[in-house]
Design an enzyme around this catalytic site. Structure first.
Site, short mmCIF file in Angstrom:
data_model
loop_
_atom_site.label_atom_id
_atom_site.label_comp_id
_atom_site.label_asym_id
_atom_site.label_seq_id
_atom_site.Cartn_x
_atom_site.Cartn_y
_atom_site.Cartn_z
N ARG A 101 -1.61 1.52 19.45
CA ARG A 101 -2.25 1.28 18.14
C ARG A 101 -3.48 0.41 18.40
O ARG A 101 -3.35 -0.70 18.92
CB ARG A 101 -1.30 0.58 17.19
CG ARG A 101 -1.99 0.01 15.96
CD ARG A 101 -1.03 -0.42 14.88
NE ARG A 101 -0.44 0.74 14.26
CZ ARG A 101 0.22 0.72 13.09
NH1 ARG A 101 0.35 -0.42 12.43
NH2 ARG A 101 0.73 1.82 12.58
N HIS A 128 -4.20 8.61 12.09
CA HIS A 128 -2.81 8.10 12.21
C HIS A 128 -1.89 9.33 12.27
O HIS A 128 -1.10 9.59 11.36
CB HIS A 128 -2.49 7.21 11.01
CG HIS A 128 -1.24 6.39 11.17
ND1 HIS A 128 -0.51 6.33 12.34
CD2 HIS A 128 -0.59 5.57 10.28
CE1 HIS A 128 0.52 5.54 12.18
NE2 HIS A 128 0.50 5.06 10.95
N GLN A 131 2.04 9.42 11.64
CA GLN A 131 2.45 9.29 10.25
C GLN A 131 2.44 10.65 9.56
O GLN A 131 3.32 10.98 8.76
CB GLN A 131 1.51 8.32 9.52
CG GLN A 131 1.86 8.12 8.07
CD GLN A 131 3.17 7.37 7.89
OE1 GLN A 131 3.35 6.29 8.43
NE2 GLN A 131 4.10 7.94 7.13
N ASP A 224 -2.65 5.37 -0.05
CA ASP A 224 -2.54 4.41 1.06
C ASP A 224 -3.23 3.14 0.59
O ASP A 224 -3.93 3.15 -0.44
CB ASP A 224 -3.23 5.00 2.31
CG ASP A 224 -3.17 4.07 3.52
OD1 ASP A 224 -2.27 3.21 3.58
OD2 ASP A 224 -4.05 4.20 4.41
N CYS A 264 2.36 5.86 3.18
CA CYS A 264 2.78 5.55 4.55
C CYS A 264 3.38 4.16 4.67
O CYS A 264 4.10 3.89 5.62
CB CYS A 264 1.62 5.74 5.52
SG CYS A 264 0.26 4.58 5.29
N ARG A 292 9.64 8.69 10.48
CA ARG A 292 8.81 8.28 11.61
C ARG A 292 9.64 8.33 12.91
O ARG A 292 9.12 8.73 13.96
CB ARG A 292 8.28 6.85 11.40
CG ARG A 292 7.25 6.71 10.27
CD ARG A 292 5.95 7.40 10.60
NE ARG A 292 5.35 6.90 11.82
CZ ARG A 292 4.59 5.81 11.91
NH1 ARG A 292 4.31 5.11 10.82
NH2 ARG A 292 4.06 5.43 13.07
#
Ligand code: CP
Ligand code: NVA
Length: 308
Positions: A101, A128, A131, A224, A264, A292
């Protein structure tokens, strides 16, 4: 050839389907794939904070038979005292896969181009993709076939989630509508890539400013945070701009009657989503978070097999 997963379109439509099938099986039979038995090690780096990604990778690597090595910002030489390329060459001799990340997406590309083990994007400023696999698994659980469904993503349309929804949902053959204020729209090259993919899969891509138009009749409504990691200094300006994109019960009522709501997480109930939506009957955010683990286990098992 070593396979990596840096962007959603690193998986072809057929490959994405295979990973989602495997994710569904691993949800039913969590210990049926053990590619890291030994245990073999997997490195997971975090230059930004994380809850879901950290625990889902750590749990997933363990459940695949392996041992996770979690490294936080400032703990390794990576990118500071040693080039990304040199770190990558060393890691390839010591671990079976690397997840990272980070901020600049270019760092992941440098890591992958010097790695003989799979490299996975655990979130960059631009994408991402892990996700999105979890989101697709969640929508599939609710709706069955993904191809032909319509999803609306509202808010910061130019952030990592907006970009990944474009590529990942187009790959699944879905109709993806992205709505955000002027100045916060997705990158033109990513929109063009998503349109090319959609032309092959039967999906479509629509970029809008009107949240009501985006949500109208949609099967899934998604948002988000308005302030992604790294943009904290812009919070006041963003909160003032994004108000019309807040997902309220009124906005949800414009979607299909059986529409699901995804986020998310982490969620800010005072900003991008009202409590009655995220905590209401249409919300599938807890399944989405759980998925996930299953989706990333499937991705890791698939990448390791393809890279043999
Ligand atoms: N959704 C997600 O990636 O959450 P974390 O930032 O907690 O990992
Ligand atoms: N867009 C958010 C996603 C967090 C999981 C961020 O980058 O902070």
């Amino acid at each position: 050839m070593t396979r990596h997963f840096l962007r959603d379109d690193d998986l072809s439509p057929a490959e994405q389907r295979e990973v989602l099938e495997l994710a569904a099986r691993l949800k039913r039979e969590p210990f049926s794939e053990r590619p890291l038995e030994g245990p073999r090690s997997a490195a997971v780096f975090f230059d930004k904070t994380s809850t879901r990604t950290r625990f889902s990778f750590a749990a997933g690597i363990s459940e695949l038979g392996g041992a996770p090595i979690i490294v936080n910002a400032g703990e390794a030489q990576l990118g500071v005292k040693e080039s990304i390329a040199d770190t990558s060459r060393v890691l390839s001799r010591m671990v079976s896969l690397v997840a990272w990340r980070t901020f600049a997406h270019a760092g992941l590309e440098e890591m992958a181009s010097n790695s003989s083990v799979p490299v996975i994007n655990a979130l960059s400023d631009d994408f991402h993709p892990c996700q999105i696999l979890a989101d697709l698994q969640t929508i599939r659980e609710q709706k069955g076939e993904l191809a032909g469904l319509t999803a609306a993503y509202l808010g910061d349309a130019g952030n990592n989630m907006g970009h990944s929804y474009l590529l990942g949902f187009a790959t699944a053959g879905m109709h993806i509508r992205i709505a955000g204020p002027e100045g916060y729209h997705p990158r033109a090259d990513i929109v063009a890539d998503a349109e090319r993919i959609a032309a092959r899969t039967g999906g479509s891509v629509t970029i809008l400013t009107d949240p009501a138009e985006a949500v109208s009749g949609a099967d899934a409504v998604i948002t988000d945070t308005w302030v992604s990691m790294g943009h904290e200094s812009e919070k006041a300006e963003r909160v003032a701009t994004f108000g019309p994109y807040r997902v309220t019960a009124e906005l949800m009522s414009l979607a299909a009657a059986d529409a699901v709501f995804l986020h998310c997480l982490p969620a800010y109930r005072e900003f991008e989503v009202a409590p009655e939506v995220i905590d209401g009957p249409q919300s599938v955010v807890w399944d989405e978070a759980e998925n996930r683990v299953h989706a990333q286990k499937a991705l890791m098992a698939w990448l390791l097999k393809e890279s043999e």
